[in-house]
Design a protein around this motif. Structure first.
Motif, PDB file in Angstrom:
ATOM      1  N   ASN A  92      11.658 -11.863  -5.762  1.00 17.50           N
ATOM      2  CA  ASN A  92      12.026 -12.809  -4.709  1.00 17.50           C
ATOM      3  C   ASN A  92      10.937 -13.854  -4.473  1.00 17.50           C
ATOM      4  O   ASN A  92      10.909 -14.506  -3.427  1.00 17.50           O
ATOM      5  CB  ASN A  92      12.335 -12.057  -3.412  1.00 17.50           C
ATOM      6  N   GLY A  93      10.045 -13.970  -5.442  1.00 24.74           N
ATOM      7  CA  GLY A  93       9.096 -15.075  -5.434  1.00 24.74           C
ATOM      8  C   GLY A  93       7.766 -14.832  -4.770  1.00 24.74           C
ATOM      9  O   GLY A  93       6.910 -15.715  -4.761  1.00 24.74           O
ATOM     10  N   TYR A  94       7.552 -13.647  -4.183  1.00 22.46           N
ATOM     11  CA  TYR A  94       6.291 -13.381  -3.484  1.00 22.46           C
ATOM     12  C   TYR A  94       5.163 -13.086  -4.473  1.00 22.46           C
ATOM     13  O   TYR A  94       5.377 -12.432  -5.501  1.00 22.46           O
ATOM     14  CB  TYR A  94       6.430 -12.194  -2.533  1.00 22.46           C
ATOM     15  N   THR A  95       3.967 -13.544  -4.150  1.00 21.41           N
ATOM     16  CA  THR A  95       2.774 -13.156  -4.885  1.00 21.41           C
ATOM     17  C   THR A  95       2.348 -11.801  -4.357  1.00 21.41           C
ATOM     18  O   THR A  95       2.092 -11.652  -3.154  1.00 21.41           O
ATOM     19  CB  THR A  95       1.646 -14.185  -4.693  1.00 21.41           C
ATOM     20  N   THR A  96       2.286 -10.795  -5.221  1.00 18.64           N
ATOM     21  CA  THR A  96       2.177  -9.412  -4.761  1.00 18.64           C
ATOM     22  C   THR A  96       1.075  -8.645  -5.481  1.00 18.64           C
ATOM     23  O   THR A  96       0.853  -8.823  -6.677  1.00 18.64           O
ATOM     24  CB  THR A  96       3.509  -8.665  -4.997  1.00 18.64           C
ATOM     25  N   ALA A  97       0.382  -7.777  -4.726  1.00 22.75           N
ATOM     26  CA  ALA A  97      -0.555  -6.814  -5.294  1.00 22.75           C
ATOM     27  C   ALA A  97      -0.182  -5.447  -4.759  1.00 22.75           C
ATOM     28  O   ALA A  97       0.443  -5.322  -3.695  1.00 22.75           O
ATOM     29  CB  ALA A  97      -1.997  -7.160  -4.920  1.00 22.75           C
ATOM     30  N   TRP A  98      -0.555  -4.412  -5.477  1.00 22.90           N
ATOM     31  CA  TRP A  98      -0.169  -3.036  -5.113  1.00 22.90           C
ATOM     32  C   TRP A  98      -1.414  -2.148  -5.139  1.00 22.90           C
ATOM     33  O   TRP A  98      -2.081  -2.043  -6.168  1.00 22.90           O
ATOM     34  CB  TRP A  98       0.897  -2.547  -6.093  1.00 22.90           C
ATOM     35  N   SER A  99      -1.699  -1.517  -4.020  1.00 23.97           N
ATOM     36  CA  SER A  99      -2.795  -0.551  -3.909  1.00 23.97           C
ATOM     37  C   SER A  99      -2.208   0.820  -3.639  1.00 23.97           C
ATOM     38  O   SER A  99      -1.289   0.960  -2.821  1.00 23.97           O
ATOM     39  CB  SER A  99      -3.754  -0.941  -2.774  1.00 23.97           C
ATOM     40  N   ARG A 100      -2.785   1.844  -4.297  1.00 24.38           N
ATOM     41  CA  ARG A 100      -2.240   3.197  -4.165  1.00 24.38           C
ATOM     42  C   ARG A 100      -3.017   4.071  -3.186  1.00 24.38           C
ATOM     43  O   ARG A 100      -2.598   5.189  -2.901  1.00 24.38           O
ATOM     44  CB  ARG A 100      -2.182   3.859  -5.546  1.00 24.38           C
ATOM     45  N   THR A 101      -4.147   3.600  -2.702  1.00 26.83           N
ATOM     46  CA  THR A 101      -4.945   4.351  -1.733  1.00 26.83           C
ATOM     47  C   THR A 101      -5.380   3.439  -0.602  1.00 26.83           C
ATOM     48  O   THR A 101      -5.372   2.204  -0.736  1.00 26.83           O
ATOM     49  CB  THR A 101      -6.207   4.957  -2.385  1.00 26.83           C
ATOM     50  N   VAL A 104       0.873  -1.182   0.000  1.00 29.83           N
ATOM     51  CA  VAL A 104       0.000   0.000   0.000  1.00 29.83           C
ATOM     52  C   VAL A 104       0.906   1.226   0.000  1.00 29.83           C
ATOM     53  O   VAL A 104       1.462   1.602   1.031  1.00 29.83           O
ATOM     54  CB  VAL A 104      -0.935   0.014   1.224  1.00 29.83           C
ATOM     55  N   GLU A 105       1.054   1.834  -1.163  1.00 29.79           N
ATOM     56  CA  GLU A 105       2.012   2.938  -1.353  1.00 29.79           C
ATOM     57  C   GLU A 105       1.530   3.811  -2.503  1.00 29.79           C
ATOM     58  O   GLU A 105       1.260   3.309  -3.600  1.00 29.79           O
ATOM     59  CB  GLU A 105       3.392   2.358  -1.640  1.00 29.79           C
ATOM     60  N   ASP A 106       1.401   5.133  -2.267  1.00 30.90           N
ATOM     61  CA  ASP A 106       0.894   6.020  -3.320  1.00 30.90           C
ATOM     62  C   ASP A 106       1.997   6.549  -4.225  1.00 30.90           C
ATOM     63  O   ASP A 106       1.722   7.040  -5.311  1.00 30.90           O
ATOM     64  CB  ASP A 106       0.115   7.185  -2.710  1.00 30.90           C
ATOM     65  N   ASP A 107       3.250   6.459  -3.798  1.00 26.77           N
ATOM     66  CA  ASP A 107       4.359   6.929  -4.617  1.00 26.77           C
ATOM     67  C   ASP A 107       4.663   5.881  -5.689  1.00 26.77           C
ATOM     68  O   ASP A 107       4.992   4.726  -5.370  1.00 26.77           O
ATOM     69  CB  ASP A 107       5.595   7.169  -3.732  1.00 26.77           C
ATOM     70  N   ASN A 108       4.567   6.271  -6.963  1.00 30.81           N
ATOM     71  CA  ASN A 108       4.734   5.314  -8.054  1.00 30.81           C
ATOM     72  C   ASN A 108       6.130   4.699  -8.108  1.00 30.81           C
ATOM     73  O   ASN A 108       6.284   3.505  -8.407  1.00 30.81           O
ATOM     74  CB  ASN A 108       4.415   5.987  -9.397  1.00 30.81           C
ATOM     75  N   VAL A 109       7.137   5.512  -7.822  1.00 35.06           N
ATOM     76  CA  VAL A 109       8.515   5.001  -7.880  1.00 35.06           C
ATOM     77  C   VAL A 109       8.751   3.968  -6.781  1.00 35.06           C
ATOM     78  O   VAL A 109       9.247   2.870  -7.022  1.00 35.06           O
ATOM     79  CB  VAL A 109       9.527   6.158  -7.761  1.00 35.06           C
TER      80      VAL A 109
END
Length: 239
Positions: free
Chosen positions: A34-43, A17-22
């Protein structure tokens, strides 16, 4: 020489959970590499929706979100998911901000800027610790308190204590060494990170919360173990 392969962490799901794109892209790429199943939320709102849609093992949470305070996200998800590992990523360095994050339900924190290597090591240590309990380990009985490391449940009489992840691990470690002095260094290494460096205020905040839960959940007269502070050394759980 063959190409190095990513560690087999695919069974672990991590929500960033991070709003900074970089920063968000850097975290997601590093985790997936590193093998993790990952999703990214910006809000914060998107994170709450995503965490409801699918189960996650860990949450990497920035506090400075555009729509809501990250502390509110931590509180909400901690209420829904008791065993979710929550690591706060923050640029806030004041003690009061870090304590507020831990009180909101976070298990750990990293102050920005931090290296991806440190984050991955901390995450790996936490997740490994959650999955190493032996299926043969028996429940621990201390007076009227029963701790079941396999089921990750704790009861006082017939009342289950709603312990957070690190509160449970801290109590279990003390219970395994009931009557013995356990140093702060040992507690930090076993419950948080063997390579921990810096302030140990996270231990003090978690210990205060654990004591509070033991007291508040006490259904009446009972034989309840007492956590004794050993100044300059650590703690002891007195049966």
């Amino acid at each position: 020489m063959g190409t190095p392969t990513a560690p087999d962490n695919s069974r672990f799901r991590v929500l960033v959970v991070e709003d900074d794109n970089v920063i968000g892209h850097h975290l997601q790429t590093g985790l997936q590499g590193n093998g993790y199943t990952t999703a990214w939320s910006r809000t914060g709102a998107a994170a709450l929706t995503e965490a409801t849609r699918a189960p996650y093992d860990a949450l990497l949470l920035d506090l400075g979100l555009p729509d809501m305070d990250g502390l509110d996200v931590a509180r909400t998800l901690r209420g829904r998911c008791r065993d979710l590992l929550i690591i706060i990523l923050t640029a806030r360095t004041d003690d009061i901000d870090i304590i507020a994050g831990l009180d909101a339900g976070a298990d750990d924190y990293l102050v920005k800027p931090f290296s991806l290597t440190v984050l991955l090591a901390r995450l790996r240590a936490h997740l490994r610790r959650q999955s190493v309990t032996s299926a043969a380990e028996q429940p621990i009985h201390l007076g009227d308190l029963v701790i079941d490391p396999v089921a990750r449940r704790c009861h006082l009489h017939d009342t289950e204590l709603p312990l957070r992840l690190k509160e449970f691990e801290l109590l279990t470690l003390l219970a395994r060494h009931a009557g013995e002095a356990v140093s702060r260094e040992t507690l930090m290494a076993e419950v948080w990170d063997e390579n921990w460096f810096g302030s140990t205020k996270t231990l003090d905040v978690t210990m205060a919360a654990l004591r509070r839960r033991l007291t508040e959940t006490n259904p009446g007269p009972s034989r309840l173990p007492r956590i004794t502070t050993l100044r300059g050394h650590g703690y002891r759980l007195d049966p």
